[in-house]
Design a protein around this motif. Structure first.
Motif, short mmCIF file in Angstrom:
data_model
loop_
_atom_site.label_atom_id
_atom_site.label_comp_id
_atom_site.label_asym_id
_atom_site.label_seq_id
_atom_site.Cartn_x
_atom_site.Cartn_y
_atom_site.Cartn_z
N GLY A 123 40.39 46.17 20.15
CA GLY A 123 40.46 45.84 21.57
C GLY A 123 39.53 44.71 21.96
O GLY A 123 39.33 44.44 23.13
N MET A 170 26.73 57.70 24.87
CA MET A 170 28.01 57.94 24.21
C MET A 170 28.89 56.69 24.26
O MET A 170 28.66 55.79 25.06
CB MET A 170 28.73 59.15 24.79
CG MET A 170 29.13 59.06 26.23
SD MET A 170 30.07 60.56 26.72
CE MET A 170 31.58 60.34 25.77
N HIS A 171 29.87 56.67 23.35
CA HIS A 171 30.83 55.57 23.34
C HIS A 171 31.71 55.66 24.58
O HIS A 171 31.94 54.69 25.27
CB HIS A 171 31.70 55.62 22.09
CG HIS A 171 30.93 55.71 20.81
ND1 HIS A 171 30.37 56.87 20.35
CD2 HIS A 171 30.63 54.76 19.89
CE1 HIS A 171 29.76 56.64 19.22
NE2 HIS A 171 29.89 55.36 18.91
N GLY A 172 32.21 56.86 24.83
CA GLY A 172 33.01 57.10 26.01
C GLY A 172 34.22 56.20 26.10
O GLY A 172 34.43 55.52 27.10
N MET A 187 37.87 54.90 26.82
CA MET A 187 38.73 55.23 27.97
C MET A 187 39.76 56.29 27.62
O MET A 187 40.03 57.20 28.39
CB MET A 187 39.50 53.97 28.41
CG MET A 187 38.78 53.12 29.38
SD MET A 187 38.40 53.96 30.92
CE MET A 187 40.02 54.27 31.58
N SER A 226 42.09 53.08 22.40
CA SER A 226 41.27 52.39 23.38
C SER A 226 39.99 51.92 22.69
O SER A 226 39.67 52.37 21.60
CB SER A 226 40.95 53.30 24.57
OG SER A 226 40.19 54.40 24.15
N GLY A 227 39.29 51.00 23.33
CA GLY A 227 38.09 50.44 22.73
C GLY A 227 37.14 51.55 22.30
O GLY A 227 37.01 52.57 22.97
N TYR A 249 33.76 50.87 20.54
CA TYR A 249 32.35 50.47 20.60
C TYR A 249 31.51 51.13 19.52
O TYR A 249 30.32 51.31 19.67
CB TYR A 249 31.76 50.75 22.00
CG TYR A 249 32.81 50.61 23.08
CD1 TYR A 249 33.37 49.38 23.36
CD2 TYR A 249 33.30 51.72 23.76
CE1 TYR A 249 34.39 49.25 24.28
CE2 TYR A 249 34.32 51.61 24.68
CZ TYR A 249 34.86 50.36 24.94
OH TYR A 249 35.88 50.24 25.83
N GLY A 279 31.69 41.74 28.46
CA GLY A 279 31.76 43.18 28.20
C GLY A 279 30.42 43.75 27.77
O GLY A 279 30.02 44.84 28.18
N GLN A 300 28.56 46.71 29.90
CA GLN A 300 28.20 47.97 29.23
C GLN A 300 26.68 48.09 29.12
O GLN A 300 26.11 49.17 29.28
CB GLN A 300 28.84 48.01 27.84
CG GLN A 300 29.20 49.40 27.40
CD GLN A 300 29.99 49.39 26.10
OE1 GLN A 300 29.46 49.08 25.04
NE2 GLN A 300 31.27 49.74 26.18
#
Lengths: 177, 778
Positions: free
Chosen positions: B74, B348-350, B352, B408-409, B411, B675, B679
């Motif tokens: 992503g 956390m990466h969290g 989406m 989804s992304g 990270y 981004g 973040q």
């Protein structure tokens, strides 16, 4: 099994849905799962399942809603539902075009929410007679769930926020004309 | 399953770059997919067996297919990698087909991690393309009966060069040359790459190849993958991290749910399978389906106790001095010595989208390919995941095929691999393909986290600048990625009684990333490594059985230790600069020996000199780091406004100066930097995992009646600053990764700006209103 018929992106469709219990204790299939599993819609996406991120947004009778928590038995027969899957006509909708033009996506998993949410919001403003192009701050507040009668917060985790706001504003200029 | 094919302009040039996704699905059998990789010119790995199905690059008369081991997470890297490949093939802007992260078809390029897809993966793909191009040029030379140096190539054609080096008008297309036979080549490291000054595609803002389909819902995310006969699974997690002895009840209630298929239990791993996602969710819910009671296990270190516990030697398994330039005598005798302690919490990466996977584990292997389990996953490393899942299923590694599909992304290492194992275990149990999509609560409570870190900083400063520096770094390591042959590296594996891998022996490439600084003063860096779980002895890195967690599982999150280390380093640098009466930006410039490091800092001079004066609730700060000490250079300027009544910090403006060598796609790079900023601001101001001595309690994005108490809040649209990027391009330098260098500078820049605004140094993240208010009144 109960069933529901709706107008999905302008087409009449019907399908059964699962439910347990009845009356006040009735629990039924989430609109999100129903749209995805029965009608192959890929625009609305499961993000949180608790109406906190916006990835599952669809328009129900022109109002953006969170389809992950909307249960089928609370959707009326003949309700009109619009999804990202049906947004393009012969050409992309201005929102879709501007999101691409401004490269307003990284993973873009969330984009459905911002596009469908702002679509309903801007169309709603126009219907109410407001043809002003929303300011950046107004768009940011709408997407943050800070607008009166807004539909909650929209999350983008990649950090594409400034491009998303610019894309919505650019599309809105065309939409209000 | 649909295979998306784009309009093809292969070997014609002059089109927009488009990518056809040849996603191998069940409609394409493994054998057919492998056969399809046979081509007219095929580049495979050096030393590959004769019957390998893995390729780097395949050219056929229909088109060119890139087999990338690095995957699109992503970030837009697919577009940039394709730019590098078509450039090396002298195709101009052309279409390619793209297969990414498939253990059957693509050569392993390791994980898609650490901002290395361009830096390492791109160079490998360029080399593959150069290998293919050399073969084409040999064929063209034979066609014209000349030597290759008498040819020019452009837009998918070779021409005879005139004396002035231009095309003579006699041309032959690649397509025609491909008809002359089949050649299979190992990737040739010795073929020279194209000179950067000849680039026509690299360095331009080619639009992202994936975005149009993502905006009209025709893009197929992992979450859209379905296979025939697919069922849906949900995993019922233990109540606490160390809970034991599950007892399942209300099975009859679950069985009565229409679409219910089975309950699967292997030790502490419990899952429900049904014919629809909704039915699975109802059957897994204690309100409507099965109920599971657990016995509470040993306690973890509670969140409130961590800042002390992380410094307690009893909780360390190892201590490593990574650098010591002999600073002790200087620190012992210097006039002005500062000591400060910093802390950042678990993040956390969290992603989406909640982690998702589809697994199809058969009763017997496919006779043609030997593959018995096929898994579609958003993993960062298909090879490692296959290697970890195989023993969990009792299969040989070659029997497991993992196919990457974009989710989804992420990270970093999020729940993707664990979810894949969940699906695989459930599929094997019921003998049918199973899709598992985690709930948000699964994701927030069980994804492996970016580790909390504490830092004891000591430094001496004089009239000429900083003269000594010591950084004592206390942290768990990133230790939860899937490891080949170790099923206990997967969450399902630990729940099934398997043990994770031993903890790493150092903090390098882990919590120690960017603990050292690149300034020219002497430094000492020591890492104290925190036990993630009870080990077999005081200094043992090996997990004791049964597995008992001391803290939540930790892993790689965007920049790993770089975020917390650079927050501490760059804040402390600011402290020393102010203590010594130095301008923070100018002292950095004076202390950096590398001209490229100096250049990114100097790029901020104009904005720094016109910064708000500070002291009135607004202020500005700067921070610098060089990612991993040897990669991209980043200097960041941040402006803040602090509300004196509430303590709320608003970041109003961020300027990032960035040098990652050769820039492949400037707009894609800016998007990545933006981004990182957003973040980074979120992690600095808001993000924090909340947990008790038993479980993670921040299981949603915001507090609600269902999830009372603090939740995992991320930055909202109306909290995002204005972002400016200053790109420094070096076409004569290798391209360096840009996915995570910038995020490490954000915490320090904001902390320094807060100090400028209110005169208070806050050393614990996140900078919440309560914490800032306490500093204001304290």
């Amino acid at each position: 099994m109960a069933s529901r018929k709706i107008l999905l992106n302008g087409k009449r469709v019907a399908a059964e849905y699962q439910a347990i219990g009845s009356g006040d204790s009735e629990t039924s299939e989430a609109l999100l799962y129903w749209l995805r599993e029965r009608f192959g819609q890929q625009g609305p996406r499961f993000g949180c399942g608790v109406s906190q991120c916006g990835a599952c947004t669809v328009l129900l009778d022109d109002v953006p809603i969170r389809s992950c928590t909307r249960q089928l038995h609370t959707v009326d027969d003949n309700a009109e539902i619009r999804t990202l899957d049906g947004l393009s006509g012969k050409r992309p909708h201005p929102l879709q075009r501007e999101f691409v033009e401004l490269q307003a996506g990284q993973c873009a998993f969330c984009a459905n929410g911002m596009i469908m949410g702002s679509l309903g919001w801007i169309e709603g403003r126009i219907t109410a007679g407001n043809h002003e192009v929303p300011s950046e701050a107004e768009i940011e507040d709408f997407l943050s769930g800070a607008t009166p009668n807004g539909q909650g917060n929209y999350i983008c985790r990649c950090g594409t926020h400034t491009r998303i706001v610019a894309a919505i504003r650019s599309a809105a200029k065309e939409m209000v004309r | 399953m649909s295979v998306q094919t784009s309009r093809r302009q292969f070997l014609v040039g002059s089109g927009a770059l488009a990518i056809g996704f040849t996603l191998a699905g069940p409609a394409t059998s493994a054998a057919a997919a492998a056969a399809a990789s046979n081509g007219l010119v095929r580049v495979e790995a050096v030393g590959a067996p004769a019957n390998t199905t893995q390729s780097w690059l395949v050219l056929t008369k229909k088109g060119i297919t890139v087999y990338s081991g690095k995957v699109e997470l992503g970030t837009g890297v697919q577009t940039a990698l394709a730019q590098m490949v078509v450039e090396e093939l002298r195709l101009g802007v052309a279409d390619v087909d793209w297969v990414q992260g498939d253990t059957l078809l693509s050569v392993s390029q390791g994980g898609t991690t650490g901002s290395k897809s361009i830096q390492n993966g791109g160079i490998q793909l360029q080399q593959a393309a150069a290998t293919a191009f050399q073969e084409l040029s040999h064929r063209a030379a034979a066609h014209f009966k000349v030597t290759p140096d008498q040819l020019v190539a452009q837009d998918g054609r070779f021409s005879l060069a005139t004396r002035s080096g231009h095309s003579s008008g006699h041309t032959v297309t690649y397509k025609d040359l491909l008809k002359s036979g089949v050649t299979v080549l190992p990737l040739d490291q010795t073929v020279p790459l194209m000179a950067a000054n000849k680039y026509v595609v690299v360095g331009t803002n080619v639009p992202r190849v994936d975005l149009p389909a993502k905006m009209d819902a025709t893009f197929r995310f992992l979450h859209d993958v379905t296979v025939p006969g697919m069922l849906h699974g949900r995993v019922v997690r233990p109540t606490g991290r160390n809970s034991t002895q599950p007892v399942i009840s209300n099975l009859d209630r679950a069985k009565a749910i229409e679409g219910f298929v089975d309950v699967v239990q292997h030790d502490r791993f419990i899952g429900v399978v049904a014919t629809s996602e909704w039915a699975a969710s109802v059957a897994a819910s204690p309100k409507s389906g099965i109920s599971v009671s657990w016995t509470t296990g040993p306690k973890m270190i509670a969140q409130a106790d961590l800042p002390a516990a992380v410094r307690d030697p009893a909780n360390h398994y190892r201590s490593v001095v990574e650098i010591d330039d002999g600073v002790a005598p200087i620190l012992a005798t210097a006039d002005q010595v500062l000591n400060s302690q910093y802390f950042s919490p678990f993040h956390m990466h969290g992603g989406m989208g909640a982690s998702t996977a589809v697994a199809d584990v058969r009763r017997a292997p496919d006779p043609a390919t030997g593959i018995q389990a096929t898994i579609w996953s958003g993993t960062q490393n298909v090879t490692a995941l296959a290697g970890a899942i195989a023993p969990l299923l009792g299969l040989a590694p070659a029997a497991v095929r993992v196919i990457y599909v974009e989710a989804s992304g992420c990270y970093g290492h999020n729940g993707a691999d664990d979810c894949a194992a969940d699906a695989a275990v459930l599929s094997q149990a019921v003998g049918k393909p199973v899709r598992v999509q985690w709930t948000r609560q699964d994701e927030h409570a069980w994804e492996p986290l970016g580790g909390a870190q504490a830092h004891d900083m000591q430094g001496a400063v004089g009239p000429d600048g900083i003269i000594a520096w010591s950084h004592l770094n206390y942290a768990p390591t990133a230790n939860s990625r899937p490891v080949d042959g170790t099923p206990g590296t997967l969450l399902a594996g630990t729940l099934m009684g398997k043990l994770p891998a031993p903890l790493p022996s150092s903090s390098v490439d882990s919590s120690g990333r960017n603990a050292p600084v690149t300034y020219d003063f002497p430094q000492r860096v020591e890492a104290r490594l925190l036990k993630s779980f009870v080990t077999t002895g005081p200094t043992s890195a090996a997990p004791a059985s049964p597995l008992t967690y001391l803290i939540p599982r930790t892993t790689a999150l965007r920049s790993l230790g770089g975020f917390s280390n650079s927050f501490a380093n760059e804040s402390f640098f600011d402290e020393l600069a102010h203590a010594g009466g130095h301008d923070p930006l100018e002292l950095r410039i004076a202390s950096l020996p590398d001209p490229r490091a100096v250049a990114v800092c100097e790029a901020l001079r104009d904005v720094w000199r016109t910064r708000p004066p500070g002291g009135d609730g607004t202020g500005a700060g700067v921070a610098f780091h060089q990612y991993e000490v040897v990669n991209a250079y980043v200097a960041t300027y941040a402006e803040v406004r602090v509300d004196p009544d509430t303590g709320k910090v608003t970041v109003t403006r961020v300027v990032v100066a960035h040098d990652c060598g050769l820039i492949v796609n400037p707009d894609g790079l800016r998007n990545q930097i933006e981004g990182n900023v957003v973040q980074g601001v979120g992690r600095t101001l808001k993000e924090e995992v909340f947990y008790t001595d038993d479980r993670v309690t921040s299981v949603a994005w915001q507090t609600s009646s269902f999830n009372p108490g603090p939740q995992y809040e991320v930055l909202r649209f109306n909290e995002v600053p204005a972002i400016e990027t200053i790109l420094i391009n070096h076409t004569d330098k290798p391209p360096l990764g840009a996915g995570e260098p910038a995020i490490g500078t954000i915490g320090g820049a904001i902390g320094n700006a807060i100090f400028a605004a209110i005169g208070k140094r806050i050393r614990t993240l996140p900078f919440t209103p309560d914490r800032v208010k306490a500093a204001l009144t304290g």
